[in-house]
Write a protein that holds these residues in place. Structure first.
Motif, PDB file in Angstrom:
ATOM      1  N   THR A 157      28.224  19.556 -79.910  1.00  0.00           N
ATOM      2  CA  THR A 157      29.815  19.379 -80.312  1.00  0.00           C
ATOM      3  C   THR A 157      30.051  18.923 -81.670  1.00  0.00           C
ATOM      4  O   THR A 157      30.487  19.724 -82.002  1.00  0.00           O
ATOM      5  CB  THR A 157      30.703  18.220 -79.654  1.00  0.00           C
ATOM      6  N   ALA A 158      29.461  19.239 -82.115  1.00  0.00           N
ATOM      7  CA  ALA A 158      28.816  19.382 -84.297  1.00  0.00           C
ATOM      8  C   ALA A 158      28.359  20.423 -84.446  1.00  0.00           C
ATOM      9  O   ALA A 158      27.710  20.537 -85.451  1.00  0.00           O
ATOM     10  CB  ALA A 158      28.151  18.098 -84.667  1.00  0.00           C
ATOM     11  N   TYR A 159      27.447  20.708 -83.351  1.00  0.00           N
ATOM     12  CA  TYR A 159      26.663  22.584 -83.635  1.00  0.00           C
ATOM     13  C   TYR A 159      27.309  22.992 -84.288  1.00  0.00           C
ATOM     14  O   TYR A 159      28.254  23.647 -84.204  1.00  0.00           O
ATOM     15  CB  TYR A 159      25.828  22.894 -82.316  1.00  0.00           C
ATOM     16  N   THR A 160      26.823  24.066 -84.998  1.00  0.00           N
ATOM     17  CA  THR A 160      27.434  25.179 -85.751  1.00  0.00           C
ATOM     18  C   THR A 160      27.210  26.357 -85.113  1.00  0.00           C
ATOM     19  O   THR A 160      26.833  26.718 -83.976  1.00  0.00           O
ATOM     20  CB  THR A 160      26.446  25.341 -87.320  1.00  0.00           C
ATOM     21  N   ASP A 161      28.053  27.593 -85.140  1.00  0.00           N
ATOM     22  CA  ASP A 161      28.019  28.609 -84.259  1.00  0.00           C
ATOM     23  C   ASP A 161      26.529  28.958 -84.154  1.00  0.00           C
ATOM     24  O   ASP A 161      26.246  29.600 -83.149  1.00  0.00           O
ATOM     25  CB  ASP A 161      28.728  30.522 -84.357  1.00  0.00           C
TER      26      ASP A 161
END
Length: 337
Positions: A70-74
Motif C-alpha cells: 500500500t506504500a508502493y509508488t506507481d
C-alpha cells in the motif's frame, strides 16, 4: 506470503458511509490454494481486489513477502502487478482478437518482444489444453474454453500469485470441475499461490487447502478446510454448509425423536474413513447402533466422513466407547447423552 493487517474499506454512497470490510486480518501461505467464501454482498470481491490494489484499503496494510504494497509508488505497483495474475467470472476476453492475441496482450503491454511473447503464449495455451485453438476467436469457444483462455492469459507473465474472482460461477457443474482440476494442477506444477473467492462450498472442498468465511465484511472463521467443514464454529459457516447439502441438513432431528440411547456425531478423516469401525463397535462392545444420517466424500485429496448415530448399550460399554474412538482417530461429539 500475504498478510492483511486490520483492513477497513469504506465507500461513500448517497451521502453515507458503507463499510464493505471491517477490521479484516488474514494470512495466506506461499504455495497454498486459499478460498474466501461468503454470500453476495459479504465483501469477498472487495477483499480479493485488495491483493493487487485494484481496491485500496481505507485503513490497514497489505503486506506481500513482508513489504507493505500500500506504500508502493506507481512504478513499484506496476512492477508488482506483473507478479499477480487474475481471472474473472465473465472471462473478460477481447472478442475481436484471436485466442493467441488475447494471451499475448498483457505481454505486449509489458514490452516483451514479439517472438518471445508468441512463444510464451503458445506455451501456456498448451498448459491449459488449448494449443489447437490458438487462431480461433472467443465467440467460437465454449464457456469452459474461454475461461481456460483467461487462465492462460493470467499465467502468461509468470505470476507468483493467481487471483480467481468467482472464476467458475458462470459455468455448468461439469465444466466447473474441469476448471478446478486445471487450477489444482497449475498449483502443483507451478507452485503458484492461488486465492479464490466463491459462494460455493463445493468449490472450496474440491481445491482449497484453507478457507476464510466472510460475513458482512467480517472474517468470522478461518482454518484448514477439513477442520472448518467437519467442525464449523460460526452460524454463517453452518448455514453455508447446510445450503450446499454437504452437512446433510437437519433431517436427523426428526428421526432422533423416535430412537433412544446416546446420540453422537462421528467425524472421520483420512484412513479412518474406510475402516469398519461401526461393526467393530457393535461386536466388541455389544452396542446397538442406528445410523440416522451420514455422508462420505473427499475434501481435496483427503477422504472424510460424518455420521450421526444413536447408540444403546450398558453403562460399562458406553464408557469404553470414547477411548476406542480416540484410538481409531475418530472425533466424537455427543449430541444427546
Amino acid at each position: 506470503m500475504i498478510d492483511l493487517e486490520n483492513i477497513r474499506k469504506t465507500y461513500q454512497s448517497a451521502g453515507r458511509a458503507v463499510h464493505a470490510l471491517a477490521d479484516v486480518s488474514l494470512s495466506i501461505h506461499e504455495g497454498e490454494v486459499f478460498g474466501i467464501i461468503g454470500r453476495s454482498g459479504a465483501g469477498k470481491s472487495t477483499l480479493i481486489r485488495l491483493l493487487n490494489l485494484l481496491e485500496r484499503p481505507s485503513e490497514g496494510r497489505v503486506r506481500v513477502d513482508g513489504e507493505d504494497i500500500t506504500a508502493y509508488t506507481d512504478a513499484q505497483l506496476r512492477e508488482y502487478r506483473r507478479t499477480v495474475g487474475m481471472i474473472f467470472q465473465h472471462f473478460n476476453l477481447l472478442r475481436s482478437r484471436t485466442v493467441l492475441d488475447n494471451v499475448c496482450f498483457p505481454l505486449r503491454l509489458s514490452g516483451m518482444p514479439r517472438a518471445e511473447r508468441l512463444a510464451r503464449a503458445r506455451e501456456v495455451l498448451d498448459l491449459v489444453g488449448l494449443a489447437d485453438h490458438a487462431h480461433k476467436y472467443p465467440g467460437q469457444l465454449s464457456g469452459g474454453q474461454q475461461q481456460r483462455v483467461g487462465i492462460a492469459r493470467a499465467l502468461a507473465s509468470r505470476p507468483r500469485i493467481l487471483l480467481c474472482d468467482e472464476a467458475t460461477s458462470a459455468l455448468d457443474p461439469e465444466t466447473t470441475q474441469s476448471i478446478l482440476r486445471l487450477l489444482q494442477d497449475i498449483n502443483l506444477r507451478l507452485g503458484l499461490t492461488i486465492v479464490l473467492i466463491t459462494h460455493s462450498m463445493d468449490v472450496i472442498r474440491a481445491v482449497c487447502d484453507r478457507v476464510a468465511v466472510i460475513e458482512r465484511g467480517h472474517i468470522v472463521e478461518t482454518g484448514p478446510v477439513l477442520d472448518v467443514f467437519l467442525h464449523p464454529g460460526h452460524d454463517a459457516t453452518r448455514a453455508l454448509l447446510s445450503e450446499s447439502g454437504l452437512d446433510g441438513g437437519e433431517g436427523w432431528r426428526t428421526l432422533a425423536e423416535g430412537v433412544s440411547g446416546r446420540l453422537v456425531k462421528l467425524s472421520f478423516r483420512g484412513e479412518a474413513t474406510g475402516r469398519p469401525l461401526l461393526s467393530r463397535l457393535s461386536r466388541d462392545l455389544s452396542l446397538d447402533l442406528s445410523i440416522l444420517q451420514g455422508s462420505v466424500g473427499r475434501i481435496k485429496d483427503t477422504p472424510y466422513g460424518q455420521l450421526i448415530v444413536a447408540i444403546e448399550g450398558s453403562d460399562e460399554h458406553l464408557q469404553a466407547l470414547a477411548p476406542v474412538l480416540e484410538q481409531a482417530g475418530v472425533h466424537c461429539e455427543v449430541l444427546r447423552s
